[in-house]
Design an enzyme around this catalytic site. Sequence first.
Site, PDB file in Angstrom:
ATOM      1  N   GLY A  12       6.285  -5.037  -1.720  1.00  0.00           N
ATOM      2  CA  GLY A  12       6.616  -5.251  -0.311  1.00  0.00           C
ATOM      3  C   GLY A  12       5.605  -6.165   0.372  1.00  0.00           C
ATOM      4  N   PHE A  13       5.745  -6.277   1.672  1.00  0.00           N
ATOM      5  CA  PHE A  13       4.883  -7.173   2.455  1.00  0.00           C
ATOM      6  C   PHE A  13       3.405  -6.768   2.313  1.00  0.00           C
ATOM      7  CE2 PHE A  13       3.206  -7.195   7.010  1.00  0.00           C
ATOM      8  CZ  PHE A  13       2.531  -8.387   6.872  1.00  0.00           C
ATOM      9  N   ASP A  33       7.655  -0.244  -7.708  1.00  0.00           N
ATOM     10  CA  ASP A  33       8.577  -0.546  -6.595  1.00  0.00           C
ATOM     11  C   ASP A  33      10.020  -0.406  -7.071  1.00  0.00           C
ATOM     12  OD1 ASP A  33       7.761  -2.426  -3.859  1.00  0.00           O
ATOM     13  OD2 ASP A  33       9.872  -2.033  -4.283  1.00  0.00           O
ATOM     14  N   TYR A 145      12.160   8.024   9.917  1.00  0.00           N
ATOM     15  CA  TYR A 145      10.891   7.380   9.565  1.00  0.00           C
ATOM     16  C   TYR A 145       9.719   8.174  10.150  1.00  0.00           C
ATOM     17  CZ  TYR A 145       7.497   3.490   9.194  1.00  0.00           C
ATOM     18  OH  TYR A 145       6.413   2.696   8.916  1.00  0.00           O
ATOM     19  N   LYS A 149       7.159  10.443   7.948  1.00  0.00           N
ATOM     20  CA  LYS A 149       5.727  10.101   7.847  1.00  0.00           C
ATOM     21  C   LYS A 149       4.852  11.241   8.362  1.00  0.00           C
ATOM     22  CE  LYS A 149       5.701   5.751   6.331  1.00  0.00           C
ATOM     23  NZ  LYS A 149       4.924   5.262   5.184  1.00  0.00           N
ATOM     24  N   ARG A 186      12.055  -7.330  12.105  1.00  0.00           N
ATOM     25  CA  ARG A 186      10.861  -7.043  12.906  1.00  0.00           C
ATOM     26  C   ARG A 186      10.619  -8.197  13.862  1.00  0.00           C
ATOM     27  NH1 ARG A 186       6.909  -3.911   8.668  1.00  0.00           N
ATOM     28  NH2 ARG A 186       8.028  -5.041   7.066  1.00  0.00           N
TER      29      ARG A 186
HETATM   30  P1  NAD Z   1       8.052  -3.310   3.067  1.00  0.00           P
HETATM   31  O1  NAD Z   1       9.439  -2.844   3.334  1.00  0.00           O
HETATM   32  O2  NAD Z   1       7.809  -4.764   2.934  1.00  0.00           O
HETATM   33  O3  NAD Z   1       7.450  -2.595   1.784  1.00  0.00           O
HETATM   34  C1  NAD Z   1       7.821  -1.309   1.362  1.00  0.00           C
HETATM   35  C2  NAD Z   1       7.992  -1.356  -0.158  1.00  0.00           C
HETATM   36  O4  NAD Z   1       8.355  -0.053  -0.632  1.00  0.00           O
HETATM   37  C3  NAD Z   1       9.101  -2.299  -0.593  1.00  0.00           C
HETATM   38  O5  NAD Z   1       8.658  -3.127  -1.630  1.00  0.00           O
HETATM   39  C4  NAD Z   1      10.215  -1.370  -1.056  1.00  0.00           C
HETATM   40  O6  NAD Z   1      11.065  -1.948  -2.022  1.00  0.00           O
HETATM   41  C5  NAD Z   1       9.412  -0.197  -1.565  1.00  0.00           C
HETATM   42  N1  NAD Z   1      10.165   1.063  -1.583  1.00  0.00           N
HETATM   43  C6  NAD Z   1      10.933   1.589  -0.599  1.00  0.00           C
HETATM   44  N2  NAD Z   1      11.459   2.756  -0.985  1.00  0.00           N
HETATM   45  C7  NAD Z   1      10.993   2.997  -2.247  1.00  0.00           C
HETATM   46  C8  NAD Z   1      11.179   4.038  -3.191  1.00  0.00           C
HETATM   47  N3  NAD Z   1      11.954   5.099  -2.912  1.00  0.00           N
HETATM   48  N4  NAD Z   1      10.561   3.939  -4.390  1.00  0.00           N
HETATM   49  C9  NAD Z   1       9.796   2.874  -4.698  1.00  0.00           C
HETATM   50  N5  NAD Z   1       9.581   1.855  -3.848  1.00  0.00           N
HETATM   51  C10 NAD Z   1      10.177   1.905  -2.637  1.00  0.00           C
HETATM   52  O7  NAD Z   1       7.149  -2.708   4.250  1.00  0.00           O
HETATM   53  P2  NAD Z   1       5.607  -2.938   4.561  1.00  0.00           P
HETATM   54  O8  NAD Z   1       5.521  -3.512   5.922  1.00  0.00           O
HETATM   55  O9  NAD Z   1       4.924  -3.613   3.458  1.00  0.00           O
HETATM   56  O10 NAD Z   1       5.110  -1.418   4.669  1.00  0.00           O
HETATM   57  C11 NAD Z   1       4.390  -0.796   3.617  1.00  0.00           C
HETATM   58  C12 NAD Z   1       3.944   0.590   4.060  1.00  0.00           C
HETATM   59  O11 NAD Z   1       3.125   0.494   5.230  1.00  0.00           O
HETATM   60  C13 NAD Z   1       5.118   1.512   4.420  1.00  0.00           C
HETATM   61  O12 NAD Z   1       4.835   2.806   3.942  1.00  0.00           O
HETATM   62  C14 NAD Z   1       5.124   1.493   5.930  1.00  0.00           C
HETATM   63  O13 NAD Z   1       5.641   2.699   6.456  1.00  0.00           O
HETATM   64  C15 NAD Z   1       3.645   1.316   6.257  1.00  0.00           C
HETATM   65  N6  NAD Z   1       3.465   0.687   7.580  1.00  0.00           N
HETATM   66  C16 NAD Z   1       3.744  -0.639   7.785  1.00  0.00           C
HETATM   67  C17 NAD Z   1       3.590  -1.182   9.048  1.00  0.00           C
HETATM   68  C18 NAD Z   1       3.854  -2.646   9.334  1.00  0.00           C
HETATM   69  O14 NAD Z   1       3.682  -3.082  10.470  1.00  0.00           O
HETATM   70  N7  NAD Z   1       4.226  -3.455   8.381  1.00  0.00           N
HETATM   71  C19 NAD Z   1       3.138  -0.384  10.104  1.00  0.00           C
HETATM   72  C20 NAD Z   1       2.896   0.966   9.850  1.00  0.00           C
HETATM   73  C21 NAD Z   1       3.034   1.488   8.582  1.00  0.00           C
HETATM   74  N1  UDP Z   2      12.202  -6.669  19.356  1.00  0.00           N
HETATM   75  C1  UDP Z   2      12.729  -7.692  20.131  1.00  0.00           C
HETATM   76  N2  UDP Z   2      13.464  -8.659  19.520  1.00  0.00           N
HETATM   77  C2  UDP Z   2      13.684  -8.687  18.180  1.00  0.00           C
HETATM   78  C3  UDP Z   2      13.129  -7.641  17.385  1.00  0.00           C
HETATM   79  C4  UDP Z   2      12.403  -6.645  18.007  1.00  0.00           C
HETATM   80  O1  UDP Z   2      12.537  -7.722  21.354  1.00  0.00           O
HETATM   81  O2  UDP Z   2      14.359  -9.615  17.709  1.00  0.00           O
HETATM   82  C5  UDP Z   2      11.387  -5.638  20.011  1.00  0.00           C
HETATM   83  C6  UDP Z   2      11.736  -4.191  19.636  1.00  0.00           C
HETATM   84  O3  UDP Z   2      12.769  -3.705  20.456  1.00  0.00           O
HETATM   85  C7  UDP Z   2      10.401  -3.494  19.882  1.00  0.00           C
HETATM   86  C8  UDP Z   2       9.365  -4.557  19.523  1.00  0.00           C
HETATM   87  O4  UDP Z   2      10.051  -5.807  19.573  1.00  0.00           O
HETATM   88  O5  UDP Z   2      10.266  -3.157  21.232  1.00  0.00           O
HETATM   89  C9  UDP Z   2       8.740  -4.369  18.148  1.00  0.00           C
HETATM   90  O6  UDP Z   2       9.795  -4.226  17.211  1.00  0.00           O
HETATM   91  P1  UDP Z   2       9.554  -4.093  15.650  1.00  0.00           P
HETATM   92  O7  UDP Z   2      10.878  -3.731  15.054  1.00  0.00           O
HETATM   93  O8  UDP Z   2       8.875  -5.306  15.134  1.00  0.00           O
HETATM   94  O9  UDP Z   2       8.512  -2.898  15.475  1.00  0.00           O
HETATM   95  P2  UDP Z   2       8.437  -1.391  16.040  1.00  0.00           P
HETATM   96  O10 UDP Z   2       9.452  -1.200  17.119  1.00  0.00           O
HETATM   97  O11 UDP Z   2       8.680  -0.531  14.863  1.00  0.00           O
HETATM   98  O12 UDP Z   2       7.055  -1.324  16.576  1.00  0.00           O
END
Ligand code: NAD
Ligand code: UDP
Length: 311
Positions: A12-13, A33, A145, A149, A186
């Site tokens: 993932g990211f 993954d 979600y 968590k 996002r």
């Molecule tokens: P992402 O969707 O890019 O990565 C998640 C990865 O998990 C993906 O590669 C997906 O294929 C894999 N995955 C999902 N379900 C699975 C399963 N059942 N078994 C195996 N693999 C699985 O998201 P990300 O932004 O890289 O987030 C990674 C982690 O960080 C997540 O746990 C997310 O909740 C947490 N997180 C991210 C953010 C953010 O802003 N990006 C913020 C808070 C928490």
């Molecule tokens: N959002 C927006 N336009 C978009 C996508 C998201 O205005 O095209 C808003 C969304 O409603 C939220 C904020 O941006 O208030 C952040 O959204 P995101 O999905 O990135 O993250 P999260 O809500 O999980 O923090």
Amino acid sequence: MKKKILVTGGAGFIGSHLCVRLLNEGNEVACLDNYFTGQKRNVINLIDNPYFELIRHDITMPYFIEVDEIYNLACPASPIHYQYNPIKTIKTSVLGAINMLGLAKRIKAKVLQASTSEVYGDPEIHPQPESYWGHVNPIGTRACYDEGKRCAESLFVNYHKQNNVRIKIIRIFNTYGPKMHPSDGRVVSNFIVQALKEEDITIYGDGKQTRSFQYIDDLIEGMIRLMNTGEDFIGPVNVGNPDELTMLKLAQKVIELTGTKSKIVYQPLPADDPMQRNPDITLAKKVLNWEPKINLEEGLIKTIEYFKSIV
Ligand code: NAD
Ligand code: UDP
């Protein structure tokens, strides 16, 4: 010392950036993954590295491997992805945590849980310290979600107390950067992709809701520092950038940095969308000696360059 490390959600990211950093530090990395939201493309450059291993597996099913450390990141993170199959999202957080904690217990590995600012829900306390218990709708559209968590955090703490599993909990705030999925919905990726395609920039609601965005490199540094803290510190610890701004300001910044002709349009606000979010990072500063280094403009410029290369 070279460590063997398992990264779940490693394609993932965030996971793919973490794999690169851990390999660069001389470790052996197993990336697990199921490719639900991750992509092989994110780790394709690592495949030839003999210290890197790619495993297709779903963490809702048990998995056995001998490692020193586990970073548990597997879980869809964007609202459209985690709401696509809410029951699966809960299973991934809860069964995934049970499976990774069970593994950590058996092999005596240290395990870090990627938790989230979403445990605070639509917060009534601002900025959010770790001591705040949150304001979450348990039956709302984001609950699969948020509650998944929250339950995972509870499992981590109880495996620690009951079975002495060595745990770390990081509460990650909104993170952005290269390798975000261009269509994961996002806000940062949406605005940049829309700007580069000269399409309308979609603000949900009136755009006055706030978020605080951290650049991916800052997060990875915080995560590794947390994993390396002493046995007595388990967290949870907030890792995010306290630089808070409205979604309207973010849209204007993306327009300015891309020089796009795109116009802003307003669409309905999704249910339970938090109105404000900003991490209190006092604890991270104290315990991890960490604070974000990359400001929004610098990070957005790097992210825009990435999206130019793929859009
Ligand atoms: P992402 O969707 O890019 O990565 C998640 C990865 O998990 C993906 O590669 C997906 O294929 C894999 N995955 C999902 N379900 C699975 C399963 N059942 N078994 C195996 N693999 C699985 O998201 P990300 O932004 O890289 O987030 C990674 C982690 O960080 C997540 O746990 C997310 O909740 C947490 N997180 C991210 C953010 C953010 O802003 N990006 C913020 C808070 C928490
Ligand atoms: N959002 C927006 N336009 C978009 C996508 C998201 O205005 O095209 C808003 C969304 O409603 C939220 C904020 O941006 O208030 C952040 O959204 P995101 O999905 O990135 O993250 P999260 O809500 O999980 O923090």
